[in-house]
Design a protein around this motif. Sequence first.
Motif, mmCIF file in Angstrom:
data_model
loop_
_atom_site.group_PDB
_atom_site.id
_atom_site.type_symbol
_atom_site.label_atom_id
_atom_site.label_comp_id
_atom_site.label_asym_id
_atom_site.label_seq_id
_atom_site.Cartn_x
_atom_site.Cartn_y
_atom_site.Cartn_z
ATOM 1 N N ASN A 278 -41.007 -46.574 40.341
ATOM 2 C CA ASN A 278 -40.605 -47.499 39.223
ATOM 3 C C ASN A 278 -41.406 -48.896 39.528
ATOM 4 N N ALA A 279 -41.105 -49.791 38.923
ATOM 5 C CA ALA A 279 -42.192 -50.985 38.851
ATOM 6 C C ALA A 279 -42.064 -51.836 40.329
ATOM 7 N N HIS A 282 -45.907 -50.147 44.056
ATOM 8 C CA HIS A 282 -47.433 -49.910 43.668
ATOM 9 C C HIS A 282 -48.229 -50.039 44.990
ATOM 10 N N THR A 286 -54.063 -44.385 42.423
ATOM 11 C CA THR A 286 -52.904 -43.723 41.664
ATOM 12 C C THR A 286 -52.968 -42.304 42.482
ATOM 13 N N TYR A 310 -48.379 -47.192 33.002
ATOM 14 C CA TYR A 310 -47.864 -48.163 33.934
ATOM 15 C C TYR A 310 -48.424 -49.550 33.563
ATOM 16 N N LEU A 314 -46.679 -52.667 36.174
ATOM 17 C CA LEU A 314 -47.419 -53.109 37.485
ATOM 18 C C LEU A 314 -48.198 -54.292 37.044
ATOM 19 N N PRO A 320 -49.432 -46.271 40.324
ATOM 20 C CA PRO A 320 -48.111 -45.587 40.698
ATOM 21 C C PRO A 320 -48.473 -44.473 41.563
ATOM 22 N N LYS A 361 -42.116 -43.651 30.080
ATOM 23 C CA LYS A 361 -41.988 -45.123 29.664
ATOM 24 C C LYS A 361 -40.455 -45.586 29.361
ATOM 25 N N LEU A 364 -38.446 -45.849 32.674
ATOM 26 C CA LEU A 364 -38.818 -47.028 33.474
ATOM 27 C C LEU A 364 -38.333 -48.318 32.703
#
Length: 734
Positions: A278-279, A282, A286, A310, A314, A320, A361, A364
């Motif tokens: 999730n947000a 990070h 990647t 993302y 982010l 992510p 999306k 999220l």
Amino acid sequence: MDPEMDVDAPEPRGTKRAAEEDEASKKPKRIRALDPDVVNKIAAGEIIVAPMHALKELIENAVDAGSTSLEILVKDGGLKLLQITDNGHGIDRDDLPILCERFTTSKLKQFEDLSSIGTYGFRGEALASISHIAHLTVTTKTAGSSCAWRAHYSNGKLVAPKPGQPAAPKATAGRGGTQITVEDLFYNVPTRRRAFRSASEEYAKILDVVGRYAVHCSGVAFSCRKHGDSGVSISTPVTANTIDRIRQIHGSAVANELVEFKSEDRKLGFRSSGYVTNANYHVKRTVILLFINHRSVESTAVKRAIEQTYSSFLPKGGHPFAYIDLEIEPHRVDVNVHPTKREVNFLNEDEIIECICQEIKSNLTQVDSSRTFLTQTLLPGVRTMEPAPRDPDSTDAEGRTPKTPATTKKPYEHNLVRTDSKVRKITSMLSPAVLSATEAETTSGILDEGLQYETTDREPLRIALTSVKNLRASVRNAMHNTLTETIASHTYVGLVDERRRITAIQSGVKLYLIDYGMFCNEFFYQIGLTDFGNFGVIKLDPAPKLIDLLQIAADAEREAPSSRKAKSSEKNEIFDNAPDLVARALIDRREMLNEYFSLQISAEGELLSLPLLLKGYLPCLGKLPRFLLRLGPYVDWTSEEDCFRTFLRELAAFYTPEQLPPPPPPAENDGNEVSPDVDMEEELTKNRRLQIARMLEHVVFPALRSRLVATNRLLRGVVEVADLKGLYRVFERC
């Protein structure tokens, strides 16, 4: 002018040919077939570029063979030694002569089979390629074979292990499955071998390959270690789920922030599932674990689409983690587009990627309604009403300068733990009717009433019994990692219900109700295993008669509702004889009981002492008669391991806190006098209730936090009742 300097045309590049070769060079060169050895080495160079590619091929072959356990051993980054051992189906003795020839496979018969391929390998080039650039040894045993067979290969053919010996496979001892040993990789390709930078870098790439398949292959145990190291770099048990596998490979920071997604479209012929962060999480790069039809592949299009998805969640520079399991109808996929099978082509690629990203999306958006950048526990004594200093030159309580002083207070800090257990207790919020001042003053005295401790100079015994080791190993094998971490980091909140034996604890930003009876039973059993033969002693003075205690338990069992269904004559005969039989059995075994369990019984049948499992905790002595009676029929005295297991289970049940009746309502003065016996019973129950509450908070749960190995069966005794993140989302919608 020198005739040699008179040049009409530029000289051809390259080596200048002799004059006699000029005529021959004008003729076309003949086309010849390459030597088979050159062909095989070229093919091997395309498929096995590095040790990680060789290992990937071997892992896929092992999984295709139905293995549930893979053990990988690496030396010098795989260049010196690369060994993989599985417990799969094995290879038939008759197939060993052609095992390492090119294009020999059990997974493909005709070209049309490529449209429905469902296995990792299909070309039959992996072992052949490895045998041309390394020394290859295969040891295998099938279920129907009486022994294992070992064969050595070079350049795709069977070779003798030593000069003068036959090249045919040799019978040897071995377990079911296959062990493939690759030694001296690229020994005959010195240019490529010199191109590798360091062994540690190649080992890191090998761990990446093993980690990818360890996450994806549920039901398969993986372990990978360096040669000579006692510990393993990767170890995933066969029973671990996907989140636990991600936790073990990539860490708890990733596993704690995962969001599950699922997407499916029958028209496009695909189905996908997986986990993404999730947000709140990070990193700088990647990380995508992409599996298409269970094959680990790379896709620039998928990576670019995920990063674009993302970008709105982010901060700049954040990337992510994603694990994607994509299953596409086989006839829509072309698996034969890359020598190492690193890439695949499939129909409707853009539409499928768009569906997956849209689902990610959507998930999220639902989960990450607000974002958290910091997790911190407030220090005791900090005034929460005063703003923190915002001057960049200011210092904190310990004289340290903050690295990034905050300019404004973040509105969404739902990951912060707002309270500290040392500052205020939840009991301070209870009404005086629940906990009176008099009771609070006498609580500390009740906890230590009648307990006096003496130390001893006896050295701890070193227990090396195989039976005890096996029992300890069975506990470790049943460990639930997430629940163990939760208990190890919890904060005790309070006692909820003594009758149902429920307490509340907090771990992180979540509140749980747990069955402390179930947890204490398992905990005291584990103490019995870890402190086996080294228990403390609870001395009984005066020492009661063993036969008297057993007779009390027999009388109580005779009157129990469960025993009333039996015939009266049979019931009386059983309980009349039980005290004598059990007493005689315990007296006969008193030396063993004293040595292993600190249960001292005199030759005259007096109970001198009980084992002390946890200092500061006093079991209910009212359960003592029933505990002694159950040592007769419920302990298996015939087998050592079963005896220890059943005895410690009964001891743990004796130590488990008993269920208490709910507190009586406030009595009204109606003029009726209360019986002294009833008043005494209520007073004893009240004191025991206060004692259990104090022991749970100050003795049992601190010990659980530091020593408990939470097993899978304890999951039934845990219920999550509140999550701070979830509560914030509710408040935001109101």
